[in-house]
Write an enzyme that holds these catalytic residues in place. Sequence first.
Site, PDB file in Angstrom:
ATOM      1  N   GLU A 172       0.795  -1.243   0.000  1.00 35.59           N
ATOM      2  CA  GLU A 172       0.000   0.000   0.000  1.00 35.59           C
ATOM      3  C   GLU A 172       0.822   1.285   0.000  1.00 35.59           C
ATOM      4  O   GLU A 172       0.930   1.970   1.014  1.00 35.59           O
ATOM      5  CB  GLU A 172      -0.959   0.013   1.192  1.00 35.59           C
ATOM      6  N   GLU A 189      -5.479  -8.670   0.585  1.00 36.89           N
ATOM      7  CA  GLU A 189      -6.214  -8.412   1.833  1.00 36.89           C
ATOM      8  C   GLU A 189      -7.676  -8.151   1.520  1.00 36.89           C
ATOM      9  O   GLU A 189      -7.988  -7.482   0.534  1.00 36.89           O
ATOM     10  CB  GLU A 189      -5.677  -7.163   2.562  1.00 36.89           C
TER      11      GLU A 189
HETATM   12  C1  BG6 Z   1      -4.617  -2.328   5.332  1.00 36.43           C
HETATM   13  C2  BG6 Z   1      -3.231  -2.629   5.839  1.00 36.43           C
HETATM   14  O1  BG6 Z   1      -4.671  -1.009   4.943  1.00 36.43           O
HETATM   15  O2  BG6 Z   1      -5.691  -2.463   6.180  1.00 36.43           O
HETATM   16  C3  BG6 Z   1      -3.195  -3.402   7.132  1.00 36.43           C
HETATM   17  O3  BG6 Z   1      -2.428  -3.259   4.884  1.00 36.43           O
HETATM   18  C4  BG6 Z   1      -4.235  -2.803   8.059  1.00 36.43           C
HETATM   19  O4  BG6 Z   1      -1.907  -3.332   7.660  1.00 36.43           O
HETATM   20  C5  BG6 Z   1      -5.625  -3.010   7.477  1.00 36.43           C
HETATM   21  O5  BG6 Z   1      -4.153  -3.322   9.337  1.00 36.43           O
HETATM   22  C6  BG6 Z   1      -6.717  -2.370   8.319  1.00 36.43           C
HETATM   23  O6  BG6 Z   1      -6.501  -0.979   8.372  1.00 36.43           O
HETATM   24  P1  BG6 Z   1      -6.472  -0.131   9.704  1.00 36.43           P
HETATM   25  O7  BG6 Z   1      -6.101   1.256   9.270  1.00 36.43           O
HETATM   26  O8  BG6 Z   1      -7.857  -0.197  10.262  1.00 36.43           O
HETATM   27  O9  BG6 Z   1      -5.473  -0.706  10.606  1.00 36.43           O
END
Ligand code: BG6
Length: 480
Positions: free
Chosen positions: A200, A387
């Site tokens: 990201e 993800e």
């Molecule tokens: C993604 C990331 O953006 O979303 C993860 O790659 C992250 O590392 C996940 O934990 C959830 O986002 P956040 O900002 O709620 O931690």
Amino acid sequence: MFLSRRSFTRRSPLACLGAMATTSFGQHAVEQPVRSNNGFPQKFLWGVATAAYQVEGAVYEAGRGISIWDTFAHSPGKIYNGDTADVATDSYHRCEEDIALIKKMGLNSYRFSVAWPRIFPDGNSSPNQAGIDFYIRFAEALRSADIEPICTLYHWDLPQQLQDRGGWQSKDTCKAFADYSGYVAKQLGPFVNTFVTMNEMRSFIDIAYGEGRQAPGLHLSRKDLAQARHWALYGHGLALAAVRSVAPKAEVGTAENAYFFIPALEDKEHIAAARLATVEENAHFLTVMHTGKYTERYLRSLGQDAPRFTQEELDVISAPTDFQGLNIYQGLYVAPADGPDGYRVLPLPISYPRMDSSFTHVTPTVMYWGPKLISEQLGINKIYITETGCSAKDVPEPIGEINDVDRIAFLRAYLDQLGRATSEGVPIKGCFVWSLLDNFEWSDGFSKRFGLVYVDWKTLKRTPKLSAQFYRNYIRAATR
Ligand code: BG6
């Protein structure tokens, strides 16, 4: 507008009809993957994902250096409730237990990341043997459990000393990243076939260097931010070459939280609008990576603040990758519009349903349109959903069970749309749910739970939620 620089494989409409052998397209024989009931190919990576800083803990152990996230998390007011990841889920010490959980869920792969400061504590001088040994043992253990290790090289934990020398604002960091990546790929090469260079760019550049909400918490000018984006891309390109030179059989790509667009209506005009938005709204990262050009609209919109670059840098940035990872949580609805852009992003009504985090709006069709349009517009022939998932307010019942039926409803809807995409031949080869366990969710600290496995923050006891069972059953049905 069709911007692909690569040939885009035509796909058979017959692909959705189930198992079949070979179909003929003109003179070319096209191998059709054998498909199961739910529309997924039988050879598919089903996994979960985590990141080093969010789970490992043990931040002062075995020679690990300090990262920008250690500094940020220990700065007052940056993280919800003053939480830090010094211990996190203690996965550094609980690898065996975590691998057993993955196995129990019936998964065949696991996406984890390597902490750069464990390997090069100060960024780029000499490697720390204890650091690399830990990951060698870990990858080996995954392999012996028949779990395919997918290794992310950069999930935001930049060594602090590199930040002190300019971080992603400096071209030198690109070189240091390539050296680190080449070293790790060489060491892990015997066990790991898939490397994700970066996770990201939009998060670790725009949110971290622009909005200041993530480490290192800067508020750069528009000009400096555009240049930092360019160096992140260039760092990826150099790392890609470095990994390829030491692990020529490995596949390499990035994991991007691109902007994903959903036609508000599934008609010709809305789909055309979503195609335009996919290319233009991702101009700063994905589009340039896959086309070798910043779009005219992007450069025009920045004017004097546009990044400075050379053709050689663009060539490095756009060297073909083996796959594109997509981190998909939510999509944006678009409609056609008069005017030069030809599309309009629709604001979400206040009553639009969402899960526990502000960005987890429930938009299942993003799992169909997101990968489909990105693949078609940018000519990408292999995609992993690196993800997907959501946070939920998980509360254990008095008997200890966590019956997260809201997460199950979310995942079922998302996975069904993913199956719709694969059954139509969108080249998706795997899916990783975020996350294996509840973990340190960056500036939200421990206040948001994304895991399929519940973690008690007092005892670190792991308890699989009902969604872990759901995922196992869904995979079983999909691979029948
Ligand atoms: C993604 C990331 O953006 O979303 C993860 O790659 C992250 O590392 C996940 O934990 C959830 O986002 P956040 O900002 O709620 O931690």
